[in-house]
Design a protein around this motif. Structure first.
Motif, PDB file in Angstrom:
ATOM      1  N   SER A   1       0.834  -1.194   0.000  1.00  0.00           N
ATOM      2  CA  SER A   1       0.000   0.000   0.000  1.00  0.00           C
ATOM      3  C   SER A   1       0.872   1.248   0.000  1.00  0.00           C
ATOM      4  O   SER A   1       1.936   1.274   0.601  1.00  0.00           O
ATOM      5  CB  SER A   1      -0.892   0.020   1.236  1.00  0.00           C
ATOM      6  OG  SER A   1      -1.776  -1.058   1.220  1.00  0.00           O
TER       7      SER A   1
ATOM      8  N   GLU B   1       4.731   2.224   3.755  1.00  0.00           N
ATOM      9  CA  GLU B   1       4.870   2.631   5.158  1.00  0.00           C
ATOM     10  C   GLU B   1       6.305   2.464   5.657  1.00  0.00           C
ATOM     11  O   GLU B   1       6.799   3.278   6.443  1.00  0.00           O
ATOM     12  CB  GLU B   1       3.911   1.814   6.032  1.00  0.00           C
ATOM     13  CG  GLU B   1       3.804   2.281   7.450  1.00  0.00           C
ATOM     14  CD  GLU B   1       3.135   3.639   7.588  1.00  0.00           C
ATOM     15  OE1 GLU B   1       3.579   4.422   8.444  1.00  0.00           O
ATOM     16  OE2 GLU B   1       2.180   3.920   6.851  1.00  0.00           O
ATOM     17  N   ASP B   2       7.003   1.421   5.181  1.00  0.00           N
ATOM     18  CA  ASP B   2       8.379   1.163   5.638  1.00  0.00           C
ATOM     19  C   ASP B   2       9.422   2.020   4.916  1.00  0.00           C
ATOM     20  O   ASP B   2      10.621   1.885   5.138  1.00  0.00           O
ATOM     21  CB  ASP B   2       8.726  -0.318   5.501  1.00  0.00           C
ATOM     22  CG  ASP B   2       8.774  -0.807   4.060  1.00  0.00           C
ATOM     23  OD1 ASP B   2       8.560  -0.003   3.127  1.00  0.00           O
ATOM     24  OD2 ASP B   2       9.011  -2.016   3.865  1.00  0.00           O
TER      25      ASP B   2
ATOM     26  N   ALA C   1       1.804   4.760   1.288  1.00  0.00           N
ATOM     27  CA  ALA C   1       1.623   5.564   2.492  1.00  0.00           C
ATOM     28  C   ALA C   1       1.890   7.033   2.227  1.00  0.00           C
ATOM     29  O   ALA C   1       1.336   7.904   2.893  1.00  0.00           O
ATOM     30  CB  ALA C   1       2.538   5.065   3.605  1.00  0.00           C
ATOM     31  N   GLU C   2       2.752   7.315   1.232  1.00  0.00           N
ATOM     32  CA  GLU C   2       3.136   8.696   0.944  1.00  0.00           C
ATOM     33  C   GLU C   2       3.553   8.817  -0.517  1.00  0.00           C
ATOM     34  O   GLU C   2       4.164   7.912  -1.070  1.00  0.00           O
ATOM     35  CB  GLU C   2       4.304   9.104   1.843  1.00  0.00           C
ATOM     36  CG  GLU C   2       4.773  10.514   1.666  1.00  0.00           C
ATOM     37  CD  GLU C   2       5.931  10.872   2.575  1.00  0.00           C
ATOM     38  OE1 GLU C   2       6.268  12.054   2.610  1.00  0.00           O
ATOM     39  OE2 GLU C   2       6.512   9.983   3.227  1.00  0.00           O
TER      40      GLU C   2
END
Length: 80
Positions: free
Chosen positions: A21, A38-39, A23-24
């Motif tokens: 997914s 996310e990571d 995240a940014e």
């Protein structure tokens, strides 16, 4: 996965094949956008105005993106 949209001259390169997914998303400049998981790993890169060329300088995970583009070039060469 690589997708090219002809009418918009946009190339989308997904280098995280496991469906991570986003995240940014960050615009590197007016022709390149990078989406991060996310990571912090790169999920995809979007190149705009690709008929004017693709700039790889300054891309995170540049080697992965370059390898994906080279695979695409080989496939297109065999079809042509």
């Amino acid at each position: 996965m690589i997708e090219y949209t002809i009418p918009h001259d946009v190339l989308y390169v997904n280098i995280n094949g496991d469906g991570a997914s986003v995240a940014e998303t960050k615009d590197l400049d007016d022709r390149r956008t990078v989406s991060f998981a996310e990571d912090g790993s790169v999920v995809s890169v979007t190149f705009m105005d690709v008929n004017d060329g693709i700039v790889l300088d300054g891309l995170p995970q540049r080697e992965d993106i370059e390898a994906a583009l080279e695979r695409l070039a080989r496939v297109l060469a065999h079809k042509g």
